[in-house]
Design a protein around this motif. Sequence first.
Motif, mmCIF file in Angstrom:
data_model
loop_
_atom_site.group_PDB
_atom_site.id
_atom_site.type_symbol
_atom_site.label_atom_id
_atom_site.label_comp_id
_atom_site.label_asym_id
_atom_site.label_seq_id
_atom_site.Cartn_x
_atom_site.Cartn_y
_atom_site.Cartn_z
ATOM 1 N N LEU A 197 48.811 28.044 40.966
ATOM 2 C CA LEU A 197 47.427 28.254 40.559
ATOM 3 C C LEU A 197 47.204 27.793 39.116
ATOM 4 C CD1 LEU A 197 46.587 31.755 42.127
ATOM 5 C CD2 LEU A 197 45.795 29.500 42.896
ATOM 6 N N ASP A 198 48.177 28.045 38.246
ATOM 7 C CA ASP A 198 48.027 27.639 36.855
ATOM 8 C C ASP A 198 48.029 26.123 36.719
ATOM 9 O OD1 ASP A 198 47.803 30.216 35.861
ATOM 10 O OD2 ASP A 198 49.965 30.457 35.622
ATOM 11 N N LEU A 212 32.592 23.835 39.054
ATOM 12 C CA LEU A 212 32.734 24.115 40.481
ATOM 13 C C LEU A 212 31.444 24.725 40.999
ATOM 14 C CD1 LEU A 212 34.460 24.391 43.078
ATOM 15 C CD2 LEU A 212 35.197 26.635 42.239
ATOM 16 N N VAL A 213 30.986 24.224 42.154
ATOM 17 C CA VAL A 213 29.789 24.760 42.799
ATOM 18 C C VAL A 213 30.160 25.195 44.208
ATOM 19 C CG1 VAL A 213 27.417 24.347 43.527
ATOM 20 C CG2 VAL A 213 28.296 23.243 41.455
ATOM 21 N N VAL A 214 29.875 26.446 44.521
ATOM 22 C CA VAL A 214 30.179 27.014 45.841
ATOM 23 C C VAL A 214 28.889 27.524 46.472
ATOM 24 C CG1 VAL A 214 31.451 28.799 47.107
ATOM 25 C CG2 VAL A 214 32.484 27.708 45.094
ATOM 26 N N ALA A 269 33.223 37.290 39.498
ATOM 27 C CA ALA A 269 33.818 37.951 38.336
ATOM 28 C C ALA A 269 35.352 37.867 38.371
ATOM 29 C CB ALA A 269 33.372 39.408 38.268
ATOM 30 N N ALA A 270 35.928 38.065 39.571
ATOM 31 C CA ALA A 270 37.388 38.005 39.698
ATOM 32 C C ALA A 270 37.910 36.594 39.431
ATOM 33 C CB ALA A 270 37.801 38.471 41.091
ATOM 34 N N PHE A 271 37.189 35.590 39.934
ATOM 35 C CA PHE A 271 37.593 34.202 39.700
ATOM 36 C C PHE A 271 37.489 33.861 38.222
ATOM 37 C CE2 PHE A 271 36.855 29.622 39.493
ATOM 38 C CZ PHE A 271 37.885 29.128 40.291
ATOM 39 N N LYS A 272 36.389 34.284 37.584
ATOM 40 C CA LYS A 272 36.201 33.995 36.162
ATOM 41 C C LYS A 272 37.225 34.734 35.296
ATOM 42 C CE LYS A 272 33.347 32.104 34.236
ATOM 43 N NZ LYS A 272 33.360 30.719 33.665
ATOM 44 N N ASP A 273 37.617 35.909 35.733
ATOM 45 C CA ASP A 273 38.633 36.660 34.996
ATOM 46 C C ASP A 273 39.977 35.938 35.035
ATOM 47 O OD1 ASP A 273 39.516 39.193 33.644
ATOM 48 O OD2 ASP A 273 40.793 39.292 35.425
ATOM 49 N N LEU A 278 41.504 24.600 43.780
ATOM 50 C CA LEU A 278 41.888 25.830 43.063
ATOM 51 C C LEU A 278 41.230 27.039 43.706
ATOM 52 C CD1 LEU A 278 43.089 27.375 40.605
ATOM 53 C CD2 LEU A 278 40.990 26.775 39.359
ATOM 54 N N PHE A 279 39.958 26.935 44.025
ATOM 55 C CA PHE A 279 39.219 28.048 44.625
ATOM 56 C C PHE A 279 39.828 28.436 45.971
ATOM 57 C CE2 PHE A 279 35.575 29.822 47.015
ATOM 58 C CZ PHE A 279 35.174 30.809 46.139
ATOM 59 N N LEU A 280 40.139 27.460 46.820
ATOM 60 C CA LEU A 280 40.727 27.762 48.129
ATOM 61 C C LEU A 280 42.112 28.391 47.983
ATOM 62 C CD1 LEU A 280 38.353 26.224 49.449
ATOM 63 C CD2 LEU A 280 40.022 25.247 51.041
#
Length: 381
Positions: free
Chosen positions: A50-51, A64-66, A81-85, A298-300
């Motif tokens: 992930l990093d 990124l647009v979802v 919020a969790a993704f941004k954290d 990354l999101f997936l």
Amino acid sequence: MPSFPSRRRVLAVGAGAALSAGAFGASAIPASASPAASGRSSGREETRSLDELYQAALAEGGKLVVYAGGDTPTQQDGTKAAFKDRFPDIDLTLIVDYSKYHDVRVDNQFATDTLVPDVVQFQTLQDFDRWKQQGRLLHYKPAGFSKVYDKFKDPQGAWVATGAIAFSLLYSTTAVGSGVQLTPRDLVDPRWKGKIASSYPHDDDAVLYLYTLYAQKYGWDWVAGLAAQDVQFARGSNSPGDAVFGGQKPIGIGTAGSAVPSTSSPVKFVIDPRHPFMAWGQRTAILKQAENSTAAKLFLNWQLSTEHQQQSFNGWSVRTDVTPPAGLKQMWEYPNAHVDGFPRFMADRAEVERWKQTFALYFGEVKGDPTPGWLGLHPGA
């Protein structure tokens, strides 16, 4: 499937005669769509951490647009919020709306070459099969792809389910009684008249499928009996839960919930082996034309990570190696969840439309139509 009742019979039992206006329709295949990809595998799973993906996404531009399916604009605030954290420097735009509106936007954006999202995460399962055939989806296998339940993923990686969701009945044990084991069959009992909230089944295809299971199990007399119960129908699968948790109604039909055993919660989500409920894997895909494909990957990968899947609100995961809490089985181990049936149901749009119109006759026109003011369509479309 039982035969559909005639219009005369529906009207005779006192159900509403108006058909839902509906914002649903078939989307034409854009002329520019490429042929379907071959059946060969898209390759091995992602091996970057992930990093490592995070740094590559930043180098790509960090945006990124979802587009995510949901009932209210804030419904995915926790995910954002969790993704941004975890990835604070990614500029994430996550737009939530009904899946049946989002897919129209995407089709129009394909047709007008104005594509906005990088990732789509919808309840409209049939769109993913169609877009795969059109060559619209990036074939990609995130880390952990091999651990996802087989029917929750496309073999070539065109899409993968990132969330396991179930719809059923729920009720307040305080209002109904702690010793009462309420089932869908019981809802036509006169004692519950005026005490039930429900999503409109003809406005949400997942709720619609749940109601078709009820009609098949209990018969049309049960449906007519429910229509006479002064049910509080509202748009959005969030509305029954809101009504029950908010103390407005003791019973809700057609909403998500958690079946994790709890002695502290005043609300019970009904999973009973004698009665149907419905469940599915919420599909997610990267669009082949995505401007931010690395951030999309990354999101997936983050969504499918063991850490994220273990934090599921309802205790269920799409992964076979994530064990549900005590008292639960894996979602696909419940025969009465009809996990295999929902994708088949969604694929037959003519049959879906017949069910919609039938329930519209019983339960009346959907309040809140037409569609929201912003559809995101090309001005000339």
